[in-house]
Design an enzyme around this catalytic site. Structure first.
Site, PDB file in Angstrom:
ATOM      1  N   HIS A 160     -25.111 -47.691  28.178  1.00 14.37           N
ATOM      2  CA  HIS A 160     -24.781 -49.126  28.071  1.00 14.37           C
ATOM      3  C   HIS A 160     -23.564 -49.514  28.903  1.00 14.37           C
ATOM      4  O   HIS A 160     -23.299 -50.703  29.084  1.00 14.37           O
ATOM      5  CB  HIS A 160     -24.532 -49.514  26.607  1.00 14.37           C
ATOM      6  CG  HIS A 160     -25.743 -49.402  25.745  1.00 14.37           C
ATOM      7  ND1 HIS A 160     -26.932 -50.029  26.037  1.00 14.37           N
ATOM      8  CD2 HIS A 160     -25.977 -48.709  24.590  1.00 14.37           C
ATOM      9  CE1 HIS A 160     -27.831 -49.743  25.114  1.00 14.37           C
ATOM     10  NE2 HIS A 160     -27.286 -48.932  24.217  1.00 14.37           N
ATOM     11  N   ASP A 192     -34.051 -43.691  25.454  1.00 15.45           N
ATOM     12  CA  ASP A 192     -33.326 -44.157  24.274  1.00 15.45           C
ATOM     13  C   ASP A 192     -34.039 -45.401  23.728  1.00 15.45           C
ATOM     14  O   ASP A 192     -34.693 -46.127  24.481  1.00 15.45           O
ATOM     15  CB  ASP A 192     -31.888 -44.505  24.690  1.00 15.45           C
ATOM     16  CG  ASP A 192     -30.992 -44.876  23.521  1.00 15.45           C
ATOM     17  OD1 ASP A 192     -30.240 -43.997  23.066  1.00 15.45           O
ATOM     18  OD2 ASP A 192     -31.042 -46.041  23.049  1.00 15.45           O
ATOM     19  N   HIS A 248     -32.828 -48.132  22.943  1.00  9.92           N
ATOM     20  CA  HIS A 248     -32.231 -49.358  23.487  1.00  9.92           C
ATOM     21  C   HIS A 248     -32.343 -49.409  25.016  1.00  9.92           C
ATOM     22  O   HIS A 248     -32.300 -48.372  25.686  1.00  9.92           O
ATOM     23  CB  HIS A 248     -30.755 -49.435  23.096  1.00  9.92           C
ATOM     24  CG  HIS A 248     -30.523 -49.374  21.621  1.00  9.92           C
ATOM     25  ND1 HIS A 248     -30.228 -48.189  20.970  1.00  9.92           N
ATOM     26  CD2 HIS A 248     -30.569 -50.345  20.683  1.00  9.92           C
ATOM     27  CE1 HIS A 248     -30.085 -48.442  19.678  1.00  9.92           C
ATOM     28  NE2 HIS A 248     -30.290 -49.734  19.471  1.00  9.92           N
ATOM     29  N   ASP A 270     -32.984 -42.107  19.035  1.00 13.04           N
ATOM     30  CA  ASP A 270     -33.029 -43.215  18.067  1.00 13.04           C
ATOM     31  C   ASP A 270     -34.412 -43.860  18.049  1.00 13.04           C
ATOM     32  O   ASP A 270     -34.614 -44.906  17.428  1.00 13.04           O
ATOM     33  CB  ASP A 270     -31.904 -44.237  18.312  1.00 13.04           C
ATOM     34  CG  ASP A 270     -31.636 -44.531  19.766  1.00 13.04           C
ATOM     35  OD1 ASP A 270     -32.424 -44.074  20.632  1.00 13.04           O
ATOM     36  OD2 ASP A 270     -30.639 -45.213  20.062  1.00 13.04           O
TER      37      ASP A 270
HETATM   38  N1  Q9C Z   1     -25.276 -51.616  13.085  1.00 13.92           N
HETATM   39  C1  Q9C Z   1     -26.922 -46.224  21.841  1.00 13.92           C
HETATM   40  O1  Q9C Z   1     -27.933 -45.894  21.247  1.00 13.92           O
HETATM   41  N2  Q9C Z   1     -25.242 -52.025  17.663  1.00 13.92           N
HETATM   42  N3  Q9C Z   1     -26.243 -47.341  21.496  1.00 13.92           N
HETATM   43  C2  Q9C Z   1     -26.209 -51.788  16.662  1.00 13.92           C
HETATM   44  C3  Q9C Z   1     -26.177 -51.489  14.191  1.00 13.92           C
HETATM   45  C4  Q9C Z   1     -25.241 -51.335  18.910  1.00 13.92           C
HETATM   46  C5  Q9C Z   1     -26.658 -48.172  20.418  1.00 13.92           C
HETATM   47  C6  Q9C Z   1     -25.800 -52.380  15.349  1.00 13.92           C
HETATM   48  C7  Q9C Z   1     -26.259 -50.254  19.135  1.00 13.92           C
HETATM   49  C8  Q9C Z   1     -25.922 -49.447  20.354  1.00 13.92           C
HETATM   50  C9  Q9C Z   1     -26.373 -45.390  22.934  1.00 13.92           C
HETATM   51 ZN    ZN Z   2     -29.869 -46.262  21.572  1.00 10.61          ZN
END
Ligand code: Q9C
Ligand code: ZN
Length: 338
Positions: free
Chosen positions: A158, A192, A194, A282
């Site tokens: 990110h 991933d 995301h 994830d």
């Molecule tokens: N409480 C990666 O998997 N916010 N980043 C989610 C959940 C950000 C994930 C809120 C998620 C970023 C590297």
């Molecule tokens: Zn992620």
């Protein structure tokens, strides 16, 4: 027996973010040190893996990818007292005075997500995480290994040229790609849950680095504003960025279809010399953040399918937050390459 080389440094565990906000509730920070510990344990007890400490990363490798302001800001955070963290909460980007990266109160200018705190260990951990990526990359670039794995944590995909967020501080995949592109065309394939917005942005106009990401719908999931199929690259990079959205609840069948119909033909047509996998777990059925439904054995299958491309490959750890099974999932994926 040939062992798969894994890079990790215990210093990555000194950075322990405590919490973030989720719908107004303070929750335990998902990107906990338990993640890397779980993967480390699963690989350490398996004779197929050889765990090695990386050399320190040279500043030049970070400056190859990032605005020096990011390093300056993380360095400012090293002055925070133990146990104190800075969570940016002001993200003003218009008019006003010139932001100063040496002033941690200006962190919001460089950040796009309040869940990504800075403390006095952030720079060290993010630096070692990137060092793992670079070292894993060098072995593949030199032709000494066909596949390597960096247990990079904190993750990286990110982080853009000049912003951090999504638990990411330095873009490990981009650092790897800058190294590999000295020798030939590179594909970053981001699995991933995301969208890898940082990786996309860094190589958006670069015809030598193709970025492919399969992810949950950004209308519903982080990072919300990027990751749509219409984003296909710009200028010389036009046509060299591919975003694939899969529905919430997607299982291995749907995933594999996307690989066979879209991802693999695109990779083959590009004829890269190297492959970088941004490996987030994830996408696991029990993950508290991601909403696909892959199961542990599915990762071995994915690994094998990717391995069948027969490209020199660097695998980089990204997300994956169901700590209990994270070691199994990472190991399963890596087994697919053995
Ligand atoms: N409480 C990666 O998997 N916010 N980043 C989610 C959940 C950000 C994930 C809120 C998620 C970023 C590297
Ligand atoms: Zn992620």
């Amino acid at each position: 027996m040939k062992k798969l080389k894994v890079f990790f440094n215990q210093k990555q565990l000194e950075f322990a973010p405590k919490y973030e906000w989720a719908l107004g509730n303070r929750i335990k920070h998902p990107e906990s040190t338990k993640r890397a510990e779980a993967i480390f344990k699963a690989l350490a007890k398996d004779p197929s893996f050889d765990i090695i400490e990386p050399q320190k990363i040279p500043m030049s490798a970070i400056r190859d990818v990032h605005d020096f302001h990011l390093w300056t800001l993380y360095n400012a955070a090293t002055e925070l007292p133990d146990g104190e963290a800075f969570y940016p909460s002001v993200f003003l980007q218009r008019y006003g005075v010139e932001p100063n990266p040496a002033n941690i109160k200006h962190a919001g200018y460089y950040c796009f997500d309040s869940g990504t705190p800075l403390n006095n260990k952030t720079l060290s951990a993010a630096g070692w995480s990137a060092a793992c990526a670079l070292e894993a990359t060098k072995l593949v670039a030199q032709g000494k290994e066909q596949v390597t794995y960096a247990l990079s944590r904190p993750p990286g995909h990110h982080a853009s040229f000049d912003t951090y967020g999504g638990y990411c501080y330095f873009n490990n995949a981009a650092i790897a790609a800058r190294e590999l592109k000295k020798k030939g065309r590179v594909v970053i394939f981001d699995i991933d849950f995301h969208h890898g917005n940082g990786s996309q942005e860094i190589f958006y106009e670069d015809p030598d680095v193709m970025v492919i990401s399969i992810h949950g719908d950004p209308r519903d999931y982080f990072p919300y504003l990027m990751g749509f199929p219409e984003e296909t690259g710009k200028g010389e990079g036009s046509g060299f960025n591919l975003n694939i959205i899969l529905p919430t609840g997607a299982k291995i069948k749907t995933y594999e279809n996307a690989l066979k119909r879209q991802v693999f033909p695109t990779i083959k047509a590009f004829e890269p010399s190297y492959l970088i996998i941004s490996a987030g777990f994830d996408t696991y059925r029990l993950d508290p953040i991601g909403k696909f439904e892959l199961d542990t054995p599915d990762y071995e299958r994915l690994g094998r399918l990717i391995c069948d491309l027969k490209l020199p490959t660097v695998i980089l750890q990204e997300g994956g937050y169901y700590t209990k099974d994270l070691g199994l999932n990472a190991r399963s994926f890596l087994k697919g390459f053995l």
